[in-house]
Design an enzyme around this catalytic site. Structure first.
Site, PDB file in Angstrom:
ATOM      1  N   GLY A   1       8.640   0.749  10.237  1.00 39.67           N
ATOM      2  CA  GLY A   1       8.573   0.488   8.807  1.00 39.67           C
ATOM      3  C   GLY A   1       8.829   1.701   7.932  1.00 39.67           C
ATOM      4  N   GLU A   2       8.563   2.894   8.437  1.00 37.30           N
ATOM      5  CA  GLU A   2       8.840   4.109   7.666  1.00 37.30           C
ATOM      6  C   GLU A   2      10.173   4.720   8.064  1.00 37.30           C
ATOM      7  OE1 GLU A   2       5.194   6.350   8.356  1.00 37.30           O
ATOM      8  OE2 GLU A   2       4.413   5.607   6.463  1.00 37.30           O
TER       9      GLU A   2
ATOM     10  N   ASN B   1       8.856  -8.157  16.766  1.00 35.64           N
ATOM     11  CA  ASN B   1       9.315  -9.361  16.074  1.00 35.64           C
ATOM     12  C   ASN B   1      10.511  -8.960  15.224  1.00 35.64           C
ATOM     13  OD1 ASN B   1       9.765 -11.472  14.203  1.00 35.64           O
ATOM     14  ND2 ASN B   1       7.615 -12.078  14.225  1.00 35.64           N
ATOM     15  N   PRO B   2      11.725  -9.287  15.649  1.00 34.73           N
ATOM     16  CA  PRO B   2      12.913  -8.838  14.914  1.00 34.73           C
ATOM     17  C   PRO B   2      12.944  -9.303  13.463  1.00 34.73           C
ATOM     18  CG  PRO B   2      13.519  -9.672  17.082  1.00 34.73           C
ATOM     19  CD  PRO B   2      12.073 -10.000  16.897  1.00 34.73           C
TER      20      PRO B   2
ATOM     21  N   GLY C   1       0.810  -1.215   0.000  1.00 33.20           N
ATOM     22  CA  GLY C   1       0.000   0.000   0.000  1.00 33.20           C
ATOM     23  C   GLY C   1       0.837   1.256   0.000  1.00 33.20           C
TER      24      GLY C   1
ATOM     25  N   GLY D   1       0.695   1.391  12.959  1.00 38.14           N
ATOM     26  CA  GLY D   1      -0.089   0.169  12.948  1.00 38.14           C
ATOM     27  C   GLY D   1       0.334  -0.881  13.951  1.00 38.14           C
ATOM     28  N   ALA D   2       1.607  -1.233  13.963  1.00 40.15           N
ATOM     29  CA  ALA D   2       2.067  -2.334  14.808  1.00 40.15           C
ATOM     30  C   ALA D   2       1.867  -2.026  16.285  1.00 40.15           C
ATOM     31  CB  ALA D   2       3.535  -2.630  14.517  1.00 40.15           C
TER      32      ALA D   2
ATOM     33  N   ILE E   1      11.136  -3.960  19.824  1.00 40.09           N
ATOM     34  CA  ILE E   1      10.899  -4.580  18.525  1.00 40.09           C
ATOM     35  C   ILE E   1      10.068  -5.839  18.766  1.00 40.09           C
ATOM     36  CG2 ILE E   1      11.953  -5.574  16.476  1.00 40.09           C
ATOM     37  CD1 ILE E   1      12.362  -2.530  16.856  1.00 40.09           C
TER      38      ILE E   1
END
Length: 736
Positions: free
Chosen positions: A695-696, A622-623, A244, A514-515, A620
């Site tokens: 993620g960004e 999930n690494p 997306g 989100g996470a 973190i």
């Protein structure tokens, strides 16, 4: 659950499942092709027809007539919808332009019709027979030409259009060392693999849309408003999203045209946008012009910093917030930022991965390197020297966590930065000129209210339901890890169902929120479920421990499954973030990017040889999936640095290279070995998960690090992205 105080010890902190590297639980479905994407739902509706969208052939003007007679006579045609028979449409809250043109046209390839037929091929053929006559109007398509007249952007959710602290102009004039340069970044396309696609089905006045969307509640609301339906009559399902990057935050023409086509045809209709329509009909990252001025003392400390940005959008649109990071990243008492917004008649500009910081750091982090060079300082040393632990525009607000210096120090050691030759164009490897570059990474930590429903079944399996989406980021996995940790179960005893608007409203996927937000919502729901189970089994919920499939307190323990022996137990809650922490502390994420490039001495071909990202982004979760997000972002940064550029036809107002043949993105051969280091940290002020987004962050600064490495390799400074061969060739050193 209201979260407005720092998170203390909680079950998540056991880190038996959360924080561990788990493969994505949806991974097997993805690689075997059994995960159904929006256009691939074959068994959910019967007698499906296919729609093909006709885009406007002009960028600005009016439709004077539409002749559909020949198209209607074509084989297999079921229905054709235009503004003349679509009925009155409302405006979705999040869209800046109409999704169906008529009679006015707002931008090139705006949808003017959808042709519905028995097959896709029949719909496409008939669409070519739709004859549209236009009256073209003069439009504005050139940001550079509109720069001088562009007004200040209006106030919006992105913050104030301009900020000041101290007296920048006086401090800049008085600075012993000063710097003033302008940079440009081009329009860019999201270019995700899965196109915008939808399948719409009506049952009476109730509409179901299987679509590719990042924000389910937003999407359902926009569809309801656009089609003037009660919100409860619209259901969206988006269990899998094939990328997306912000382009699917809001409802686009595929969903609306599929719904209109299905209503006209009296049967379900599928619509997928072609690549040209994805570039011109939907959204893109707007181009920017950025002027950066820096003043510093001979000791290297910044005394004055200004960042002004120009971008363009449709009337009523928003600016590309390229100055966002400059308000927070470096110290400096005298400051100025400003965003100006030109009205352009190009397709809509909107969010693309790390909006604001991604293009902003492309300019700022070259400027920091240029200033370091003027000062005779190492680029890492200069950045470390100007670190700040408080909001530089409001020193009363400290950062909740800020380990930017740690990122630089650890990254420099790992990358071998000390071996870098500070004099450009000195290092060669055969025919390659070799250089190293560095840049800071920065992205604010946003949070969103997020809800979930959890259920313990008689089989001992915990089911999680939330309208959260997985856009390739690993949402299924980290949500399952959260529930497993909270309920004391192994991962395979948790089932996660996402992307359905009938489920509790989540944060959705966007803005790097989100996470952290969605797992915090699952955490809140699990707290309620734990309370219900503890009460059922006769435990004090505050003392009960959920571990290894049992509920334990003192010398007594009971299998968790026993609580559901007489029927499943369900709980629902949401995490709501209070104002206390966001006003008292600044929450951001930080990182450092290191890059080595080789530049061919004869051809100026650039090859990225090594990449390293060091990230400080809270816990973190999930690494493994987090690393995947960061290396994907780093790859996107290579595209931004070296190749991505939506070329504007400034006569007719459209993006010329509107497919993956003309709009180049990195492929495997372009990407070297990538390393990612996550600093071990938690941020209890962020959420009960003590996490942040990443993620960004992985994209922010990458392009500048590459541009800086090219300068170190060749001595050539390019300030206009992308850094293509033509911008290097004329100034390349003589081949010895």
């Amino acid at each position: 659950m209201k979260f407005d105080t720092p998170a203390g010890t909680n079950p998540i902190d056991r880190l038996r499942v959360v924080g561990q590297p788990h493969e994505r639980i949806d991974g097997r479905m993805k690689v075997t092709g059994t995960a159904p994407y929006a256009y691939e739902h074959h068994d959910v509706a019967e007698n499906v027809a296919y729609g093909y969208v006709v885009g406007s052939a002009i960028a600005k003007g009016r439709i004077t007539s539409i002749d559909t007679a020949a198209a209607r006579r074509s084989m297999g045609v079921v229905a054709i919808v235009t503004h003349e028979n679509a009925g009155e449409l409302g405006k979705g809250a999040m869209n800046t332009v109409k999704l169906l043109a008529g009679p006015d046209v707002d931008h090139y390839h705006q949808a003017v019709a959808v042709v519905v037929a028995e097959t896709f091929e029949q719909a496409r053929e008939a669409a070519g027979k739709v004859r549209v006559s236009y009256e073209r109007s003069e439009g504005a398509y050139d940001l550079a030409a509109a720069r001088d007249e562009a007004p200040m952007a209006g106030d919006g959710h992105w913050g104030a259009p301009a900020t000041q602290a101290g007296d920048f102009e006086s401090a800049f004039r008085a600075a012993p060392v000063s710097f003033d340069e302008t940079y440009t970044t081009p329009d860019q396309s999201h270019a995700m693999m899965e196109p915008h696609a939808s399948l719409a089905e009506w049952e009476g006045d109730r509409l179901t849309v299987w679509t590719s969307n990042q924000m389910i509640a937003w999407g359902a609301g926009d569809i309801a408003r656009t089609l003037k339906l009660p919100p409860e009559n619209v259901r969206i399902l988006s269990p899998f999203v094939g990328g997306g990057f912000g382009g699917k935050l809001f409802v686009r023409a595929d969903a609306i045209m599929a719904a209109l086509g299905a209503r006209a045809a009296g049967r379900p209709v599928k619509v997928a946008l072609t690549r040209p329509l994805m570039a011109n009909n939907t959204t893109h990252r707007p181009a920017t012009i950025q002027r950066i001025r820096l003043g510093a003392g001979t000791d290297g400390r910044i005394t004055a910093i200004a960042h002004e940005s120009w971008s363009g959008d449709q009337p009523g649109g928003a600016p590309e917030t390229a100055v966002a990071q400059t308000r927070l990243l470096y110290a400096g008492e005298n400051r100025l930022t400003a965003m100006r917004l030109a009205v352009l008649d190009l397709p809509e500009g909107n969010a693309m991965r790390a909006p604001g910081e991604a293009p902003g750091l492309m300019a700022l982090e070259i400027a920091m390197d240029e200033m370091a060079e003027k000062l005779g300082l190492d680029p890492v040393e200069f950045r470390v020297l100007n670190d700040t632990q408080v909001d530089p525009e409001d020193p009363s607000r400290p950062f909740s966590q800020r380990r930017l210096v740690d990122c630089f120090i650890q990254g420099a050691e790992e990358f071998g930065w000390s071996a870098r030759n500070a004099r450009p164009a000195q290092v060669r490897d055969g025919r390659w000129m070799v250089g190293m570059g560095v840049a800071a990474a920065f992205r604010n930590n946003a949070v969103m209210k997020s809800g979930a429903r959890v259920r313990l079944g008689r089989d001992g399996v915990v089911t999680v339901e939330t309208d959260m989406t997985d856009i390739g980021t690993g949402s299924y996995t980290i949500i399952a890890q959260t529930a497993a940790e909270m309920m004391g179960l192994p991962l395979d005893r948790v089932q996660v169902t996402l992307g359905d608007s009938s489920f509790p409203v989540s944060s959705g996927s966007g803005g790097q929120w989100g996470a952290n937000s969605s797992t915090a919502g699952v955490y809140a729901a699990c707290v309620k479920l734990r309370e219900a189970i503890a009460g059922k089994l006769g435990f004090n919920s505050e003392e009960a421990e959920f571990v290894d499939g049992v509920v334990r307190s003192g010398n007594r323990e009971v299998p968790l499954v026993d609580a559901a022996s007489n029927g499943e137990i369900e709980a629902e809650d949401a995490i709501e973030f209070g104002e206390n922490l966001s006003t008292s502390h600044q929450q951001s994420t930080f990182g450092a990017h290191f890059v080595e490039v080789g530049v061919d001495m004869a051809t100026a071909e650039v090859r990225v040889r090594r990449m390293l990202a060091v990230c400080a982004a809270g816990r973190i979760l999930n690494p493994m999936t987090a690393r995947s997000q960061v290396i994907g972002a780093m790859t996107m940064g290579v595209g931004g640095a070296l190749m991505e550029d939506l070329a504007v036809d400034k006569r007719y107002g459209f993006f010329v290279n509107h497919d993956l043949a003309g709009y180049e993105v990195p492929v495997h051969a372009d990407i070297p070995h990538q390393e990612v280091i996550f600093l071990d940290e938690t941020d209890p002020m962020s959420s009960p998960m003590k996490a942040k987004g990443v993620g960004e962050l992985g994209l922010c600064g990458v392009s500048a690090a590459i541009a800086n490495a090219i300068h170190n390799a060749t001595g050539i400074r390019v300030r206009n992205y992308p850094v293509t061969l033509d911008k290097l060739l004329e100034s390349m050193p003589e081949v010895a």
